[in-house]
Design a protein around this motif. Structure first.
Motif, PDB file in Angstrom:
ATOM      1  N   GLU A  31       0.330 -31.696  54.444  1.00 28.54           N
ATOM      2  CA  GLU A  31       1.143 -30.932  53.496  1.00 28.54           C
ATOM      3  C   GLU A  31       0.987 -31.478  52.085  1.00 28.54           C
ATOM      4  O   GLU A  31       0.920 -30.721  51.111  1.00 28.54           O
ATOM      5  CB  GLU A  31       2.612 -30.984  53.925  1.00 28.54           C
ATOM      6  N   ILE A  38      12.432 -27.175  47.660  1.00 30.92           N
ATOM      7  CA  ILE A  38      11.617 -27.771  48.728  1.00 30.92           C
ATOM      8  C   ILE A  38      11.710 -29.288  48.676  1.00 30.92           C
ATOM      9  O   ILE A  38      11.904 -29.960  49.698  1.00 30.92           O
ATOM     10  CB  ILE A  38      10.158 -27.301  48.610  1.00 30.92           C
ATOM     11  N   ASP A  98       2.347 -21.382  51.038  1.00 24.86           N
ATOM     12  CA  ASP A  98       3.733 -21.673  50.678  1.00 24.86           C
ATOM     13  C   ASP A  98       3.805 -22.424  49.343  1.00 24.86           C
ATOM     14  O   ASP A  98       4.667 -22.145  48.507  1.00 24.86           O
ATOM     15  CB  ASP A  98       4.400 -22.503  51.778  1.00 24.86           C
ATOM     16  N   VAL A 154      13.049 -25.591  55.489  1.00 21.15           N
ATOM     17  CA  VAL A 154      12.358 -26.798  55.028  1.00 21.15           C
ATOM     18  C   VAL A 154      13.049 -28.036  55.588  1.00 21.15           C
ATOM     19  O   VAL A 154      12.401 -28.976  56.054  1.00 21.15           O
ATOM     20  CB  VAL A 154      12.312 -26.833  53.493  1.00 21.15           C
ATOM     21  N   LEU A 203       4.709 -26.689  55.617  1.00 22.11           N
ATOM     22  CA  LEU A 203       4.374 -26.049  54.350  1.00 22.11           C
ATOM     23  C   LEU A 203       2.863 -25.902  54.247  1.00 22.11           C
ATOM     24  O   LEU A 203       2.123 -26.889  54.296  1.00 22.11           O
ATOM     25  CB  LEU A 203       4.901 -26.892  53.186  1.00 22.11           C
TER      26      LEU A 203
END
Length: 554
Positions: free
Chosen positions: A395, A364, A348, A338, A344
């Motif tokens: 994301e 994250i 995920d 990450v 992502l």
């Protein structure tokens, strides 16, 4: 029956004398007519005892008296006197038995022979004698079909290997098509490896499963063997598997052999990083839970996203692989990927949100910050600020999409997201207000000016209140207090990301007791009372892929 333990009451008198090495006693007993071929519970007779004891005199007495009749007699395990003498390195006894016409190639029940036994035990002089007398050098032995050269290499008997390479087939294969050179690489026998290569052995021979000596040396972490093989022409880009193009670099990454991995990174073609049909070594580093391998590959420029390996490994990216295995040993690889900018996906976010645990989500958000909408560029990216990496627009959209489809877990993920700086207005969606638990809904409303909600959202709240599926907090039904409106304005000016996750509030010209208030820390979190769905996360993810709706909230 145990043929290895000797019972004393079964041993004949001649055999007992031979075991002790007393030549005179053996001669005297035989003259008195005692049986020479009397056997004990193992099937051993006097000649076996004398040969195993290394008593040349006793062997000579027995062979001379019996006229060689018992020279090839076998124990219950198929061992001849020559075998027992060779196994124990009794050179003079072996030479005497061969003159008495002992069978030099007699196999035991487990497919061994005098030469193989001498090789295994490292008796160089006995090996030289047997080879010189014409022993079969390329016959296969044991259940794995190893030759004497395989065994000599395995044991690291360099002097014996030097003898055998001149007379043996260097490319002899066992039942898995493994050559002696492969065995040297597997067991880290660097000197034996050099002897074989100098004798002309193939450094790139492949086993039945296509594994090469370089692959197995990399897997086992034998750096000296890896260096030698590479320096003598071993191909680091030769595919070593029928299933997918596995390379030595994959093995080194999976098992965390950092020195070997560093050497292979320098010589392996980068097509394995993102090439179609290839598999990045990052996948194997994550699978092997080798954080140091992950860190080195990323530092050397391997892409944190790699290539989509759904068709080969069943996972989309190294990050998906790390997230899908919810154990503590995968936390560090997740953080590294990450932090390196791994993209992502919705899948995920599912692993992070569709659970009653928040550790992955928190991990994250430690490495990828939630941006303010106004900081997003046209391509959806956020410029790095002081080395910090932000989520991209896509994301963030996918995070919100998954969150709004996992409202049942909102008591867990909502505080984490808001404390990480997510603008709460992004969650003021009809679905959220309709499905959220009452406590969750009250917690969310505490972060906004509830008096300014749009009419459709107010209708949802009124309906839920009438249906008694939501009971507003003590002050949510009234006009917000001035203090609350002020902190909302402070949040708007500073930005929720800076206000919630940095120490900027400490620098404001306000009394210290107000710091917690400005950061909304006076609001109690909703209690998590819902039992998680009984189906495993993998099943919930499959159901999500089939039924989820994309909620366009940005």
């Amino acid at each position: 029956m145990d043929f290895s333990e000797c019972y004393g009451d079964t041993v004949s008198s001649v055999a007992a004398a031979a075991r002790s090495g007393c030549r005179k006693a053996v001669r005297r007993l035989m003259k008195r007519g005692f049986c020479v071929d009397g056997r004990d519970n193992r099937g051993w007779n006097a000649l076996h005892e004398a040969a195993a004891a290394g008593s040349r005199g006793c062997v000579l007495e027995i062979v001379s008296a019996a006229g060689g009749a018992y020279v090839n007699s076998l124990t219950h395990e198929g061992e001849s006197a020559c075998y027992l003498a060779a196994q124990r390195g009794h050179l003079a006894v072996v030479r005497l038995l061969l003159r008495a016409h002992a069978d030099i190639n007699q196999l035991t029940n487990d497919l061994s022979c005098p030469l193989y036994a001498a090789v295994d035990a490292g008796h160089r002089e006995v090996v030289e004698l047997l080879v010189g007398k014409g022993a079969e050098v390329d016959r296969t032995h044991t259940a794995s079909c190893w030759t004497c050269l395989h065994q000599a290499v395995h044991k690291g008997h360099e002097d014996i290997v030097r003898i055998l390479v001149d007379v043996c087939n260097l490319e002899a294969l066992d039942d898995h098509k493994i050559s002696p050179l492969f065995v040297a690489a597997q067991y880290g026998q660097r000197e034996c490896l050099e002897i074989l290569v100098n004798a002309g052995a193939n450094v790139s021979s492949q086993a039945a499963d296509l594994a090469t000596p370089l692959l197995i040396a990399s897997q086992e972490g034998h750096r000296a063997c890896v260096d030698f093989l590479l320096d003598h022409g071993a191909d680091p880009d030769l595919a070593c598997s029928h299933e997918w193009p596995q390379l030595p670099i994959h093995a080194a990454a999976e098992f965390g052999h950092i020195g070997v991995l560093r050497r292979l990174i320098a010589v392996t073609h980068r097509a394995c990083d993102r090439g179609d049909g290839a598999v990045s070594p990052l996948y194997l580093a994550v699978h092997g839970r080798q954080s140091h391998s992950v860190e080195m590959l990323l530092r050397e420029g391997y892409s944190p996203d790699a290539q989509d390996c759904s068709h080969v490994l069943g996972v989309r990216s190294p990050l998906s692989l790390a997230l899908s295995t919810s154990t503590d040993t995968y936390r560090e690889p997740v953080g590294l990927l990450v932090a390196a900018g791994a993209r992502l996906s919705e899948e995920d976010w599912m692993y992070a949100l569709a659970t009653d645990k928040t550790d992955l989500l928190q991990l994250i958000l430690e490495h990828r910050l939630i941006p303010r909408p106004e900081t997003l560029t046209r391509d959806g990216s956020v410029p790095k600020h002081h080395g910090e990496t932000f989520l991209k627009l896509q994301e963030l959209r996918e995070l919100l999409c998954v969150a709004l489809n996992q409202v049942h877990f909102a008591a867990r993920w909502l505080p984490v997201l808001l404390k990480a700086g997510l603008d709460p207005s992004l969650l003021l969606q009809p679905h959220m207000l309709e499905q959220a638990d009452g406590e969750v809904l009250n917690y969310l409303l505490e972060f906004v000016n509830w008096s300014n909600l749009s009419p459709p959202l107010k209708c949802i709240l009124d309906r839920r209140r009438a249906e008694k599926t939501w009971e507003p907090g003590p002050h949510l039904g009234s006009i917000p207090r001035l203090s609350h409106v002020c902190r909302l304005q402070v949040r708007s000016v500073l930005g929720p990301d800076l206000l919630m996750r940095t120490s900027v509030v400490q620098q404001l010209p306000v009394p210290a007791p107000l710091h917690a208030f400005l950061q909304f820390r006076d609001i109690p979190e909703a209690s998590y009372t819902h039992s998680p769905p009984s189906s495993p996360l993998s099943n919930r993810m499959q159901r999500y892929r089939r039924t989820h709706q994309h909620r366009h909230v940005l």
